[in-house]
Structure formats: structure tokens, C-alpha cells
Design a protein around this motif. Structure first.
Motif, mmCIF file in Angstrom:
data_model
loop_
_atom_site.group_PDB
_atom_site.id
_atom_site.type_symbol
_atom_site.label_atom_id
_atom_site.label_comp_id
_atom_site.label_asym_id
_atom_site.label_seq_id
_atom_site.Cartn_x
_atom_site.Cartn_y
_atom_site.Cartn_z
ATOM 1 N N ALA A 32 1.193 -1.474 -0.341
ATOM 2 C CA ALA A 32 -0.258 0.420 -0.057
ATOM 3 C C ALA A 32 0.952 1.190 -0.024
ATOM 4 N N GLY A 33 0.458 2.255 -0.646
ATOM 5 C CA GLY A 33 0.992 3.241 -1.050
ATOM 6 C C GLY A 33 2.041 3.562 -1.854
ATOM 7 N N VAL A 34 2.192 2.772 -2.693
ATOM 8 C CA VAL A 34 3.884 2.495 -3.901
ATOM 9 C C VAL A 34 2.879 3.013 -4.586
ATOM 10 N N ARG A 35 3.143 4.243 -5.431
ATOM 11 C CA ARG A 35 3.281 5.497 -6.198
ATOM 12 C C ARG A 35 4.473 4.849 -7.767
ATOM 13 N N VAL A 36 4.102 4.172 -8.921
ATOM 14 C CA VAL A 36 4.885 4.216 -10.056
ATOM 15 C C VAL A 36 4.549 3.743 -10.957
ATOM 16 N N PRO A 37 4.391 4.285 -12.332
ATOM 17 C CA PRO A 37 3.976 4.172 -13.227
ATOM 18 C C PRO A 37 3.239 2.508 -13.632
ATOM 19 N N PRO A 38 2.360 2.441 -13.929
ATOM 20 C CA PRO A 38 1.973 0.924 -13.549
ATOM 21 C C PRO A 38 2.464 0.426 -14.969
ATOM 22 N N GLN A 39 2.730 0.645 -15.452
ATOM 23 C CA GLN A 39 3.477 0.088 -17.034
ATOM 24 C C GLN A 39 4.947 -0.564 -16.505
ATOM 25 N N VAL A 40 5.328 -0.402 -15.855
ATOM 26 C CA VAL A 40 6.740 -0.943 -14.820
ATOM 27 C C VAL A 40 6.888 -1.682 -14.646
ATOM 28 N N ILE A 41 5.472 -2.212 -13.787
ATOM 29 C CA ILE A 41 5.410 -3.283 -12.814
ATOM 30 C C ILE A 41 5.255 -4.545 -13.495
ATOM 31 N N GLN A 42 6.363 -5.795 -13.237
ATOM 32 C CA GLN A 42 6.437 -6.346 -13.582
ATOM 33 C C GLN A 42 6.161 -7.907 -12.919
ATOM 34 N N ASN A 43 5.197 -8.710 -12.516
ATOM 35 C CA ASN A 43 5.342 -10.101 -11.751
ATOM 36 C C ASN A 43 4.690 -9.370 -10.676
ATOM 37 N N GLY A 44 4.839 -8.238 -10.123
ATOM 38 C CA GLY A 44 4.097 -7.268 -8.683
ATOM 39 C C GLY A 44 5.466 -6.355 -8.349
ATOM 40 N N GLN A 45 6.519 -6.240 -9.178
ATOM 41 C CA GLN A 45 7.897 -6.243 -8.849
ATOM 42 C C GLN A 45 8.026 -5.242 -9.214
ATOM 43 N N VAL A 46 9.165 -3.705 -9.033
ATOM 44 C CA VAL A 46 9.975 -2.998 -10.094
ATOM 45 C C VAL A 46 11.472 -2.539 -9.777
ATOM 46 N N VAL A 47 11.686 -2.704 -10.447
ATOM 47 C CA VAL A 47 13.301 -2.301 -10.673
ATOM 48 C C VAL A 47 13.144 -0.974 -10.716
ATOM 49 N N LEU A 48 14.338 -0.007 -10.193
ATOM 50 C CA LEU A 48 14.273 1.527 -10.633
ATOM 51 C C LEU A 48 15.513 1.828 -10.348
ATOM 52 N N ASN A 49 15.844 2.783 -11.034
ATOM 53 C CA ASN A 49 17.606 3.164 -11.133
ATOM 54 C C ASN A 49 17.122 4.207 -10.476
ATOM 55 N N LEU A 50 18.555 4.239 -9.165
ATOM 56 C CA LEU A 50 18.537 5.713 -8.313
ATOM 57 C C LEU A 50 19.239 6.731 -8.877
ATOM 58 N N ALA A 51 19.910 6.303 -9.730
ATOM 59 C CA ALA A 51 21.476 6.663 -10.102
ATOM 60 C C ALA A 51 20.726 9.139 -9.888
ATOM 61 N N THR A 52 22.207 9.595 -9.546
ATOM 62 C CA THR A 52 21.817 11.223 -9.887
ATOM 63 C C THR A 52 21.371 11.607 -11.109
ATOM 64 N N ARG A 53 21.623 11.006 -11.709
ATOM 65 C CA ARG A 53 22.306 11.135 -13.629
ATOM 66 C C ARG A 53 19.926 10.866 -14.348
ATOM 67 N N ALA A 54 19.665 9.590 -13.400
ATOM 68 C CA ALA A 54 18.221 8.846 -13.672
ATOM 69 C C ALA A 54 17.260 9.319 -13.428
ATOM 70 N N VAL A 55 16.837 10.253 -11.580
ATOM 71 C CA VAL A 55 16.191 11.015 -10.791
ATOM 72 C C VAL A 55 16.132 12.495 -10.708
#
Length: 141
Positions: A32-55
Motif C-alpha cells: 500500500a502506498g507504492v506510486r509508480v507507473p503501472p506499465q513498469v510493474i512486472q510480476n508485482g515488482q518494479v526495478v528502479l534506477n536511483l542514479a543521480t543522472r536518472a532521478v
């Protein structure tokens, strides 16, 4: 005592970044509370890049991780409860740390999310039942 998870996340993020590697987080999108674009969710999980150049505006808080990121060229406000993070690791070599899924580590979810920076989603499509899955790491190329 308070959860040690946010402190470990910040320390590992700094360690990965200080070694000029790319920090990635694996998130349980069913919490509950996870707010990510639905198209990036795969198998109930999402991998996100936190590099300073990406966020932008990355905030690794005690209860929430929030930042702005582009998906398909569109800037999105991302919000993740700290308890939803299953792993933080370096993309290049996989070194980092896995965390227990929600409910396994004694953490309780935060009560109020930070105010959104962008438009709110129309509805919470995940419903009230968080999906649980076995945490695993995979190589993202």
C-alpha cells in the motif's frame, strides 16, 4: 526502536554511489502506498534506477522514498514506502542488500504519504490486499 531499514538504505545508496556504480532498488509494487507507473510493474515488482543522472529531487526519508523520474519521456512523481523496498544493489555487479518483505521484518507501514508533486492517480488499482511475492534479484541489462 525505530526501523533500521531507512538507515541501511541510505548507507548502501551512498556506498554504491561513492564507488561510481548505479544504485537500483527492487520494490514490492503490491505494498500500500507504492506510486509508480503501472506499465513498469512486472510480476508485482518494479526495478528502479536511483542514479543521480536518472532521478531528480531524490529523498531517502525514514518512511518514504520519493523522487521525480522520466518514463517514456514523461516526468512522474514516484513515492515508495521504505517497507516496500526488497533490495538495493549496484546494477553493474549485483552487490548490495536484500530486505525482508513487508511483515517479515517487524516494520509497520507509514501512515501518511508525503504530498504528491504531480497529479494523483485516479484510483488505487492494487486494492486493499497487497500482493506478496518471493523476493529475488535478476540481472537487468
Amino acid at each position: 526502536m525505530t526501523s533500521n531499514r531507512p538507515y541501511l538504505l541510505r548507507a548502501i545508496y551512498d556506498w554504491i554511489s561513492d564507488n561510481d556504480l548505479t544504485p537500483y532498488i527492487l520494490v514490492d509494487a503490491g505494498v500500500a502506498g507504492v506510486r509508480v507507473p503501472p506499465q513498469v510493474i512486472q510480476n508485482g515488482q518494479v526495478v528502479l534506477n536511483l542514479a543521480t543522472r536518472a532521478v531528480a529531487n531524490l529523498d531517502l526519508g525514514n518512511d518514504w522514498i520519493s523522487f521525480q523520474a522520466r518514463f517514456s519521456g514523461v516526468s512522474q512523481a514516484i513515492q515508495i514506502p521504505v517497507q516496500a523496498v526488497l533490495a538495493l544493489y549496484a546494477q553493474e555487479n549485483g552487490q548490495g542488500m536484500m530486505f525482508p518483505a513487508e511483515g517479515e521484518g517487524g516494520d509497520t507501514p507509514p501512515t501518511d504519504p508525503p504530498p504528491p508533486d504531480g497529479p494523483s492517480p485516479a484510483a488505487d488499482d492494487a486494492g486493499d490486499k497487497p500482493r506478496r511475492s518471493v523476493p529475488h534479484l535478476r540481472v537487468v541489462k
